[in-house]
Write an enzyme that holds these catalytic residues in place. Structure first.
Site, PDB file in Angstrom:
ATOM      1  N   ILE A  59     -77.620 -14.127  75.764  1.00 48.12           N
ATOM      2  CA  ILE A  59     -76.488 -14.096  76.702  1.00 48.12           C
ATOM      3  C   ILE A  59     -75.404 -15.070  76.248  1.00 48.12           C
ATOM      4  CG2 ILE A  59     -75.809 -14.283  79.116  1.00 48.12           C
ATOM      5  CD1 ILE A  59     -78.796 -14.297  79.844  1.00 48.12           C
TER       6      ILE A  59
ATOM      7  N   LYS B 272     -83.378 -25.964  71.782  1.00 53.51           N
ATOM      8  CA  LYS B 272     -83.071 -26.533  73.105  1.00 53.51           C
ATOM      9  C   LYS B 272     -83.643 -27.940  73.282  1.00 53.51           C
ATOM     10  CE  LYS B 272     -86.982 -23.813  74.068  1.00 53.51           C
ATOM     11  NZ  LYS B 272     -87.367 -22.435  74.043  1.00 53.51           N
TER      12      LYS B 272
ATOM     13  N   ASP C   4     -89.234 -26.048  79.640  1.00 55.16           N
ATOM     14  CA  ASP C   4     -88.283 -25.208  78.903  1.00 55.16           C
ATOM     15  C   ASP C   4     -86.987 -25.035  79.704  1.00 55.16           C
ATOM     16  OD1 ASP C   4     -87.911 -22.927  76.705  1.00 55.16           O
ATOM     17  OD2 ASP C   4     -87.352 -22.079  78.642  1.00 55.16           O
TER      18      ASP C   4
ATOM     19  N   LYS D 230     -82.984 -26.458  79.047  1.00 50.50           N
ATOM     20  CA  LYS D 230     -81.817 -25.575  79.047  1.00 50.50           C
ATOM     21  C   LYS D 230     -80.789 -25.990  80.096  1.00 50.50           C
ATOM     22  CE  LYS D 230     -84.486 -21.629  77.280  1.00 50.50           C
ATOM     23  NZ  LYS D 230     -85.354 -20.496  77.709  1.00 50.50           N
TER      24      LYS D 230
ATOM     25  N   GLY E 107     -86.244 -13.108  72.675  1.00 51.61           N
ATOM     26  CA  GLY E 107     -86.428 -11.934  71.829  1.00 51.61           C
ATOM     27  C   GLY E 107     -85.699 -12.096  70.516  1.00 51.61           C
TER      28      GLY E 107
ATOM     29  N   GLU F  64     -75.350 -21.994  70.702  1.00 48.16           N
ATOM     30  CA  GLU F  64     -75.318 -20.959  71.744  1.00 48.16           C
ATOM     31  C   GLU F  64     -76.721 -20.421  72.048  1.00 48.16           C
ATOM     32  OE1 GLU F  64     -72.285 -19.291  73.365  1.00 48.16           O
ATOM     33  OE2 GLU F  64     -74.046 -18.968  74.579  1.00 48.16           O
TER      34      GLU F  64
ATOM     35  N   VAL G  86     -79.737 -21.757  74.809  1.00 51.00           N
ATOM     36  CA  VAL G  86     -79.818 -21.467  76.247  1.00 51.00           C
ATOM     37  C   VAL G  86     -79.535 -19.986  76.475  1.00 51.00           C
ATOM     38  CG1 VAL G  86     -79.039 -22.105  78.548  1.00 51.00           C
ATOM     39  CG2 VAL G  86     -78.786 -23.738  76.680  1.00 51.00           C
TER      40      VAL G  86
ATOM     41  N   GLY H  59     -80.935 -17.262  75.420  1.00 51.79           N
ATOM     42  CA  GLY H  59     -81.179 -16.289  74.355  1.00 51.79           C
ATOM     43  C   GLY H  59     -79.930 -15.522  73.973  1.00 51.79           C
TER      44      GLY H  59
ATOM     45  N   GLU I 232     -96.738 -17.943  75.608  1.00 53.51           N
ATOM     46  CA  GLU I 232     -97.430 -18.459  74.438  1.00 53.51           C
ATOM     47  C   GLU I 232     -98.877 -18.801  74.782  1.00 53.51           C
ATOM     48  OE1 GLU I 232     -95.187 -21.326  72.111  1.00 53.51           O
ATOM     49  OE2 GLU I 232     -93.384 -20.716  73.188  1.00 53.51           O
TER      50      GLU I 232
END
Lengths: 435, 435
Positions: free
Chosen positions: A139, A108, A204, A208, A305, A132, A135, A137, A193
């Site tokens: 979806i 990203k 972040d 995105k 994930g 893809e 942004v 994850g 993190e």
């Protein structure tokens, strides 16, 4: 077009997502080949950490610590960049594209900062650059935006697109935790993190939303165009007041047409509790797209994930492989450079939630109302809670009708200077969404 | 591959969706051309109703009442079939494909009954048959399932996929209306047809879930494989009892892996009120897909309406036009014929909600519990409301632990035969979903 017998992949980065990709190649190889209509071969995997050679998902013989062994291999058709961060990922992508290799990435930061240049480079070399996974994850977002919603004039995108902050806010709301305690719990569970700065300060989400806004508005919108503000100022009582007013609090990333310009921003927001976005809890993400034809469409799922993100990376690989098998290249649209102005945050028109601590004495609300009135800000609701007897102080919360950000900021400074005001606790924008 | 100068479209059916398509062609022609990378020309529009010639969205010169003027025109590349229903739509699609024309359709009935044959015919003639608009109106579903989620082993699809019934159920729940009154209101507002049978009895949802299940499970699943049951038995008190138990009531269309077979069915269901599907109100639709990699993904939006549905029809047209411009054809996967068995409804294992009217006397619940126990059905919760004094009757509601459908149906018959039971009011399956 020469008939191809197979498509060859080089994977750079065997971290959380990269391991997920290797696992899918190991466990679902037949499915990949049949979906692509051509065999897909994972030829080489690179990671700086030589211990990764022992990953259960790869044959040690294909492992290397040298990314150039992939980038310079003329047999490799698709480079999968999954190391994240700006450098050296950007150089790897440039090198791959320049050598005529297709690239699939989840990066990203690089896309948000250099997307248009990289897409142009891909076009010049007649290869695809797909992202893809950068942004949302797992979806599907970018493909449906380009494939199914591209005829729309999109008016707004409202998103909950950072799982770490949504997890923290959900914890704070449900369990009344303070921000530091909720952050600690997110870190303990691996949802945040060790250095959580990029997530909790909204960077972040800013990466995105700039990527989605670029696609939705066909214009060049970068990370540096996005106003961003994090969640660390949010306190447990904000959730209680919000609920009393009929709202939830979420870190929203928003891209919105505002006249001839686009308004792109990341900040905590009060959203009506009966909207679907208000029900998006924990590490889940959701993206609400509003178009003139489609009206409201929402995509929901796991924004991070290993398996969900690796899934969309592999879907991009399969898509390119299928194109290679038919001898075609899908070339991405290059966003036009700044045909649309970015609206500065101080020109934003919004409703606001203001929480402050005041001296518990007569006439306080009148003084505050006067200052707001002088800046053309009118009050929509006010809550005053019982005084903290000991300190002779009380907390009040005000929500406003739509007002201009710069006026609100000035008014807040003046209010903070009033003798009867002890502290401005929080200022949160209110987004009433399209219900 | 010969270089093409334009792609030519013939549109059959100028009803709600067809008019929406013509309107997009009129108002967004430049956008279409630029997205397709090639000019797209709407050459001919056919409708049996000659008054449609005066549609504000078409040039009367391109209008015809004869569909064959489109199907037999060698210049037309893409036939857009939007008349709906089985006949003559099916024949039109066959004729178009047989003559080497691509087809875009919104026809759920034809796809549900004849999809695999038509896809095979398309493959034989090396053309595309696209049908995104056949399921979920304006929501991108089929393309993301094929493009982004195809690597998943999908375990279940839970959907609210009929806007008419969801509108009626939402009205009943929010306003306590009886079914006939809510249906009348839906008809007055144009959300239900004069003949609402296909919607309220679950046929429409059965068409749609069979189409999604075919794609998700890569197997041939037809309308006739889908158990379907409508909403007309649902009463206002069912919503009150459901809420008391923590549930909403929705007409679900479900496709689920169950061991080696697939369980595909449409019926009202109690679903937990804190799930996102429970929040899908009015004419909106939602599709929840669960895969081994992606976990839970939800697509939400308008399942009907002129502009949203026309939008995805046009997106399919643009997709084919773009392929034509690059000389490629996207050939659809042909589902394998019945590699997976369909699980009969009487073998379903589910939880159940049973509402019944009983004589208000001692020992009633014991008698009912005994019958259930004899069929290995155990009770999870029971609600008994105050007696209707005059009739010496009371209403009780029981929910069960998981039980086998055939046992439950037998038990219900025996319970209905008990002297102390006046009436079985309703039997609704309970779906606890994946939260």
């Amino acid at each position: 077009v020469t008939a191809r017998k197979a498509v060859t992949i080089g994977l750079i980065g065997l971290g959380v997502i990269g391991s997920g990709v290797a696992k899918i190649f190991k466990e679902k190889h037949q499915r990949l080949n049949s979906q692509a209509n051509i065999p897909i071969i994972l030829k080489r995997v690179a990671d700086l950490d030589s211990n990764k050679k022992d990953s259960p998902f790869i044959d040690p013989a294909i492992f290397t610590i040298d990314a150039n062994a992939i980038l310079e291999d003329p047999e490799i058709d698709i480079v999968v960049e999954l190391i994240g961060g700006e450098n050296p990922a950007k150089e790897f992508i440039i090198k791959a594209l320049s050598r005529g290799k297709h690239v699939v990435t989840a990066n990203k930061e690089v896309l948000s900062k250099y997307g248009p240049e990289l897409l142009t480079l891909a076009q010049e070399h007649n290869v695809s650059l797909l992202y893809e996974a950068s942004v949302g994850g797992g979806i599907p977002l970018i493909a449906p935006l380009k494939r199914n919603l591209q005829i729309n004039d999109i008016s707004a995108i409202y998103t909950i697109i950072n799982g770490t902050t949504n997890y923290i806010l959900t914890k704070m709301e449900n369990e009344g935790l303070e921000f530091p305690a909720a952050l600690q719990e997110a870190q303990d569970l691996g949802y945040a993190e060790a250095n959580p700065y990029s997530d909790i300060e909204g960077l972040d989400a800013a990466y995105k939303i700039s990527i989605l806004a670029t696609i939705a508005f066909h214009t060049d919108i970068r990370f540096q165009d996005v106003y961003h503000e994090g969640i660390s100022r949010t306190a447990p009582q904000d959730f209680r007041y919000a609920r009393e007013l009929g709202y939830a609090i979420k870190l929203l990333a928003i891209a919105k047409k505002a006249g001839d310009s686009v308004d792109v921003r990341v900040h905590p927001a009060l959203i009506p509790e009966d909207t679907l976005l208000a029900k998006v809890d924990g590490v889940f993400n959701a993206v609400q797209v509003e178009g003139d034809l489609s009206d409201k469409v929402i995509f929901y799922g796991r924004g991070a994930g290993s398996a969900p993100t690796a899934n969309v990376v592999v879907a991009d690989i399969v898509h390119i492989a299928r194109n290679i098998s038919t001898g075609t290249v899908e070339v991405s649209e290059i966003p036009s450079s700044k045909t649309t102005a970015i609206k500065p945050i101080d020109q934003l028109e919004s409703r606001y939630y203001i929480r402050m601590t005041i001296s518990d004495q007569a006439g306080v609300l009148a003084q505050i109302t006067r200052v707001l009135g002088e800046h053309s800000i009118s009050i929509s609701a006010a809550i005053q809670k019982e005084a903290y007897i000991k300190e002779k102080a009380a907390e009040i919360v005000i929500t406003t009708h739509p007002a201009v950000e710069s006026s609100v900021q000035e008014a807040i400074q003046e209010i903070e200077a009033l003798a009867i005001v002890k502290q401005i606790g929080n200022l949160i924008r209110v987004e009433d969404l399209n219900r």
